[in-house]
Write a protein that holds these residues in place. Sequence first.
Motif, PDB file in Angstrom:
ATOM      1  N   ARG A  28     129.284 -27.464 -12.664  1.00  0.00           N
ATOM      2  CA  ARG A  28     127.903 -27.433 -13.177  1.00  0.00           C
ATOM      3  C   ARG A  28     127.356 -26.018 -13.178  1.00  0.00           C
ATOM      4  O   ARG A  28     126.654 -25.614 -14.102  1.00  0.00           O
ATOM      5  CB  ARG A  28     127.001 -28.337 -12.341  1.00  0.00           C
ATOM      6  CG  ARG A  28     127.205 -29.796 -12.615  1.00  0.00           C
ATOM      7  CD  ARG A  28     126.253 -30.626 -11.799  1.00  0.00           C
ATOM      8  NE  ARG A  28     126.523 -32.046 -11.966  1.00  0.00           N
ATOM      9  CZ  ARG A  28     126.107 -32.972 -11.149  1.00  0.00           C
ATOM     10  NH1 ARG A  28     125.379 -32.656 -10.089  1.00  0.00           N
ATOM     11  NH2 ARG A  28     126.389 -34.230 -11.373  1.00  0.00           N
ATOM     12  N   ASP A  46     128.891 -24.155 -16.077  1.00  0.00           N
ATOM     13  CA  ASP A  46     128.262 -24.583 -17.333  1.00  0.00           C
ATOM     14  C   ASP A  46     126.858 -24.010 -17.479  1.00  0.00           C
ATOM     15  O   ASP A  46     126.465 -23.576 -18.567  1.00  0.00           O
ATOM     16  CB  ASP A  46     128.209 -26.108 -17.412  1.00  0.00           C
ATOM     17  CG  ASP A  46     129.591 -26.736 -17.557  1.00  0.00           C
ATOM     18  OD1 ASP A  46     130.542 -26.009 -17.926  1.00  0.00           O
ATOM     19  OD2 ASP A  46     129.720 -27.941 -17.284  1.00  0.00           O
ATOM     20  N   ALA A  47     126.095 -23.988 -16.388  1.00  0.00           N
ATOM     21  CA  ALA A  47     124.732 -23.445 -16.437  1.00  0.00           C
ATOM     22  C   ALA A  47     124.753 -21.948 -16.730  1.00  0.00           C
ATOM     23  O   ALA A  47     123.938 -21.454 -17.521  1.00  0.00           O
ATOM     24  CB  ALA A  47     124.011 -23.722 -15.125  1.00  0.00           C
ATOM     25  N   ALA A  83     127.094 -20.329 -18.355  1.00  0.00           N
ATOM     26  CA  ALA A  83     127.509 -20.154 -19.749  1.00  0.00           C
ATOM     27  C   ALA A  83     126.341 -20.433 -20.694  1.00  0.00           C
ATOM     28  O   ALA A  83     126.141 -19.703 -21.676  1.00  0.00           O
ATOM     29  CB  ALA A  83     128.686 -21.070 -20.066  1.00  0.00           C
ATOM     30  N   ALA A  84     125.556 -21.475 -20.404  1.00  0.00           N
ATOM     31  CA  ALA A  84     124.388 -21.779 -21.235  1.00  0.00           C
ATOM     32  C   ALA A  84     123.359 -20.658 -21.162  1.00  0.00           C
ATOM     33  O   ALA A  84     122.760 -20.285 -22.181  1.00  0.00           O
ATOM     34  CB  ALA A  84     123.765 -23.101 -20.798  1.00  0.00           C
ATOM     35  N   LEU A  85     123.163 -20.102 -19.978  1.00  0.00           N
ATOM     36  CA  LEU A  85     122.231 -18.983 -19.833  1.00  0.00           C
ATOM     37  C   LEU A  85     122.718 -17.760 -20.599  1.00  0.00           C
ATOM     38  O   LEU A  85     121.926 -17.077 -21.255  1.00  0.00           O
ATOM     39  CB  LEU A  85     122.043 -18.641 -18.353  1.00  0.00           C
ATOM     40  CG  LEU A  85     121.092 -17.495 -18.050  1.00  0.00           C
ATOM     41  CD1 LEU A  85     119.683 -17.839 -18.516  1.00  0.00           C
ATOM     42  CD2 LEU A  85     121.091 -17.189 -16.567  1.00  0.00           C
ATOM     43  N   ARG A 110     124.576 -17.768 -23.296  1.00  0.00           N
ATOM     44  CA  ARG A 110     124.363 -18.027 -24.724  1.00  0.00           C
ATOM     45  C   ARG A 110     122.891 -17.840 -25.085  1.00  0.00           C
ATOM     46  O   ARG A 110     122.571 -17.250 -26.125  1.00  0.00           O
ATOM     47  CB  ARG A 110     124.817 -19.442 -25.076  1.00  0.00           C
ATOM     48  CG  ARG A 110     126.316 -19.606 -25.138  1.00  0.00           C
ATOM     49  CD  ARG A 110     126.706 -20.954 -25.749  1.00  0.00           C
ATOM     50  NE  ARG A 110     126.118 -22.089 -25.037  1.00  0.00           N
ATOM     51  CZ  ARG A 110     126.689 -22.719 -24.014  1.00  0.00           C
ATOM     52  NH1 ARG A 110     127.860 -22.318 -23.568  1.00  0.00           N
ATOM     53  NH2 ARG A 110     126.089 -23.749 -23.437  1.00  0.00           N
ATOM     54  N   ALA A 111     121.994 -18.324 -24.230  1.00  0.00           N
ATOM     55  CA  ALA A 111     120.559 -18.174 -24.504  1.00  0.00           C
ATOM     56  C   ALA A 111     120.145 -16.705 -24.502  1.00  0.00           C
ATOM     57  O   ALA A 111     119.337 -16.280 -25.330  1.00  0.00           O
ATOM     58  CB  ALA A 111     119.754 -18.959 -23.474  1.00  0.00           C
TER      59      ALA A 111
END
Length: 107
Positions: free
Chosen positions: A33, A36-37, A39-41, A43-44
């Motif tokens: 998790r 994943d968090a 990686a999402a940050l 990308r943002a």
Amino acid sequence: MTQSDEAIDAMLGAALAPPARPGDRAFLVRVERRIDAEAALARAERRFWKSFAFEALAIGALLAALWLLSSSDLLAPLAGPAHWGLAPPLLLVLALWFAGTQRLRRL
């Protein structure tokens, strides 16, 4: 290697081997998790900086257009003697818009 070296290696291997136990599934899920968090940050943040660069270039182009328009003979009465009479209020509007959109997007 001699036979005693092999025996010492086997003894050290047995002594230093991690204990046999079941895997920690909850820890693995937390790590996945977190990955994943992050990686999402990432990308943002990339989207934010691309948008920031694009809007900064757009504002730069608008300012260049304002400068060119304020130095034209047609708009000279509006521009004033310093050729920047019209630009500061428009620059303030652009800067407030830019700061507001970037701040909201960052939240």
